[in-house]
Every structure is written in C-alpha cells, then in structure tokens.
Design a protein around this motif. Structure first.
Motif, PDB file in Angstrom:
ATOM      1  N   MET A  67     -10.892   6.850  -9.513  1.00 37.49           N
ATOM      2  CA  MET A  67      -9.771   6.696  -8.590  1.00 37.49           C
ATOM      3  C   MET A  67      -9.831   5.339  -7.904  1.00 37.49           C
ATOM      4  O   MET A  67      -8.841   4.598  -7.861  1.00 37.49           O
ATOM      5  N   LEU A  68     -11.017   4.976  -7.386  1.00 44.00           N
ATOM      6  CA  LEU A  68     -11.171   3.704  -6.682  1.00 44.00           C
ATOM      7  C   LEU A  68     -11.025   2.512  -7.634  1.00 44.00           C
ATOM      8  O   LEU A  68     -10.278   1.568  -7.358  1.00 44.00           O
ATOM      9  N   LEU A  69     -11.727   2.575  -8.771  1.00 45.65           N
ATOM     10  CA  LEU A  69     -11.672   1.461  -9.719  1.00 45.65           C
ATOM     11  C   LEU A  69     -10.295   1.344 -10.361  1.00 45.65           C
ATOM     12  O   LEU A  69      -9.795   0.229 -10.573  1.00 45.65           O
TER      13      LEU A  69
ATOM     14  N   TYR B 125      -7.953  -0.248  -7.724  1.00 46.93           N
ATOM     15  CA  TYR B 125      -8.363  -1.614  -7.362  1.00 46.93           C
ATOM     16  C   TYR B 125      -8.094  -2.604  -8.496  1.00 46.93           C
ATOM     17  O   TYR B 125      -7.610  -3.719  -8.264  1.00 46.93           O
ATOM     18  N   TYR B 126      -8.392  -2.179  -9.721  1.00 43.39           N
ATOM     19  CA  TYR B 126      -8.196  -3.078 -10.860  1.00 43.39           C
ATOM     20  C   TYR B 126      -6.862  -2.859 -11.571  1.00 43.39           C
ATOM     21  O   TYR B 126      -6.566  -3.541 -12.559  1.00 43.39           O
ATOM     22  N   GLY B 127      -6.058  -1.939 -11.087  1.00 41.13           N
ATOM     23  CA  GLY B 127      -4.726  -1.747 -11.640  1.00 41.13           C
ATOM     24  C   GLY B 127      -4.712  -1.276 -13.080  1.00 41.13           C
ATOM     25  O   GLY B 127      -3.898  -1.748 -13.881  1.00 41.13           O
ATOM     26  N   TRP B 128      -5.585  -0.324 -13.418  1.00 44.69           N
ATOM     27  CA  TRP B 128      -5.617   0.181 -14.792  1.00 44.69           C
ATOM     28  C   TRP B 128      -4.296   0.858 -15.125  1.00 44.69           C
ATOM     29  O   TRP B 128      -3.879   1.802 -14.465  1.00 44.69           O
ATOM     30  N   ASN B 129      -3.646   0.380 -16.154  1.00 42.58           N
ATOM     31  CA  ASN B 129      -2.332   0.896 -16.539  1.00 42.58           C
ATOM     32  C   ASN B 129      -2.493   1.903 -17.676  1.00 42.58           C
ATOM     33  O   ASN B 129      -2.564   1.542 -18.841  1.00 42.58           O
TER      34      ASN B 129
ATOM     35  N   HIS C 197      -9.954  13.201 -13.962  1.00 40.14           N
ATOM     36  CA  HIS C 197      -9.216  13.682 -12.792  1.00 40.14           C
ATOM     37  C   HIS C 197      -8.969  12.528 -11.823  1.00 40.14           C
ATOM     38  O   HIS C 197      -7.876  12.405 -11.260  1.00 40.14           O
ATOM     39  N   GLY C 198      -9.962  11.682 -11.609  1.00 40.45           N
ATOM     40  CA  GLY C 198      -9.790  10.540 -10.722  1.00 40.45           C
ATOM     41  C   GLY C 198      -8.823   9.514 -11.279  1.00 40.45           C
ATOM     42  O   GLY C 198      -8.013   8.938 -10.543  1.00 40.45           O
TER      43      GLY C 198
END
Length: 243
Positions: free
Chosen positions: A106-108, A111-115, A161-162
């Motif tokens: 969830m955080l990563l 923060y890194y905008g994983w699409n 889930h995250g």
C-alpha cells in the motif's frame, strides 16, 4: 489446519444464533458483491482526499480505519485465516504477516505510483478468499497430497490486498504536500480498523466454537466463503473485460 470432526448433541437455541451469524455475513457479501467494488471509497471521502493538502494525520487515520472495517474482501480473508486458529499467539503471527504484506505494498504502491489494473488485483484478492476456504477444507492435501505454506501464503496475499488499496488511492490524486505522513497515518488507521474487525470476528467465533454444531457447520461456512470469493473474482474480471 482443519481439525477432525466430532459428534455432539444439540444445545440451547440461543448459541445456535451465533452459528448462523458468520453464514449470514457471508451471504450478505454475496448479495452486495454485484453492486459494490472492492476497496471502493465513498464519494464524500474521495472529494475530501482531493481537496486537502498538507499533513492531516487524524483524518487519514479515520479514513484508513473506515476502509478496513468496511472492506468486506479483507474481512472475508481474515475470517478464513483465523477460522481454525485457537491460540492468540498463532492468530497474532498470521495477522501480523497479513499486516506486513498489506502495509508494504500500500505504501510503496502509492509512493511510487505503481499503475496496476484494480480489476485484476481485486480478482486476485477474491482468489485469496477462495484459496483460504479450500485450505480450511483440507482440499490441497486431498487433491495434491501437499499442504501449502500457510504463513507464506498469508504474507503474499497480504501484498495483493495492499496493492489493491494502493490502486484505488492513486485514483484520487492525493496532494504531494504531506504525502508520506498522510500515508503513514492512513496505514495506522488501517491497522486500527483491522484490530477492531478482528476483535469482533473473534468474539463471534468464540461463541460459535463453544457450540456442538461448530464442526458440523464449519464445512458449510467455508463453502459459502469460497463461493463469495468466486463471485468477487467473476465481478472483477467482468469489469476488466467490459471497461
């Protein structure tokens, strides 16, 4: 993980209500799965997230807790994870593994905008529910003669889930100003919500397990949970191909 069943006579009518509660919850999920998307954020919350900027810890803690308490896909998975866990030590280990996985992606992811396609991720989350139900039913041992590493599976599905939550948060364009503190606050809220939901589930399970009918109805409850998981998978894959 599934214990051997044992016979037992009937008890008072009142404990039987606790037997029906988990099943009614699962049936409610089946009813609402066709009209609600996993990880959906209320329109009011969406507007609030888009409008604010800077560090807003308390509001994001609240939003994180609200997400977890109302996140039926998370609750179904947690319900399956603790279904045959009786010691608080073991429950703590599995819930911690799920929390680590959930928090990390969830955080990563934000923060890194994983699409990543939210439909595909949410379909995998539905698969996690199916997996846990099959595991509780002892299907893998009967079909393949092996028992998957349940701790590793809980951690891996926690990652998904995250990531599912991260894909939704990215849609709401959280302001860069205060992003990291707000995300951390949101994650704290998620864990608080998880503890609240877990406490409610454990209270209900503790009453249910005291009845003689627990083992007799455990099979039905897990079949219902597995069905709910398949409904979630079908709903999300339909959305992916139609969208």
């Amino acid at each position: 993980m599934k214990p051997s069943s044992s016979g037992g006579g009937s008890r008072a009518v009142v404990p039987g209500l606790f037997v029906l509660q988990p099943m009614l919850v699962l049936l409610s999920v089946l009813a609402m799965a066709g009209t609600a998307a996993a990880h959906a954020v209320a329109e009011g919350d969406k507007g609030y997230i888009q409008e604010i900027s800077g560090v807003n810890l308390i509001p994001f803690v609240y939003l994180g807790a609200k997400h977890m308490v109302t996140g039926y896909d998370h609750l179904l998975f947690l319900f399956g994870v603790i279904f045959f866990l009786y010691r608080l030590k073991h429950i703590g280990i599995y819930v911690s593994l799920f929390a680590i996985g959930h928090s990390t992606t969830m955080l990563l992811g934000v923060y890194y905008g994983w699409n990543v396609s939210s439909y595909l991720i949410d379909a995998i989350i539905g698969l996690s529910v199916v997996y846990k139900a099959l595991d509780n039913l002892g299907a893998f041992q009967r079909w393949f003669g092996v028992q998957p590493n349940t701790k590793l599976a809980t951690l891996i599905f926690g990652f998904f889930h995250g990531l599912g939550l991260a894909t939704k948060i990215l849609e709401y364009d959280i302001a860069e100003d205060g992003l990291v503190p707000n995300l951390l606050a949101f994650n704290v809220g998620v864990e608080i919500g998880q503890l609240i939901a877990l406490a409610i589930i454990l209270i209900g399970m503790s009453y249910w397990r005291r009845t003689s009918s627990f083992l007799r109805h455990a099979y039905t409850a897990n079949v219902l949970m597995m069905t709910a998981g398949f409904v979630l998978i079908g709903y999300q894959l339909t959305g992916y191909f139609v969208a």
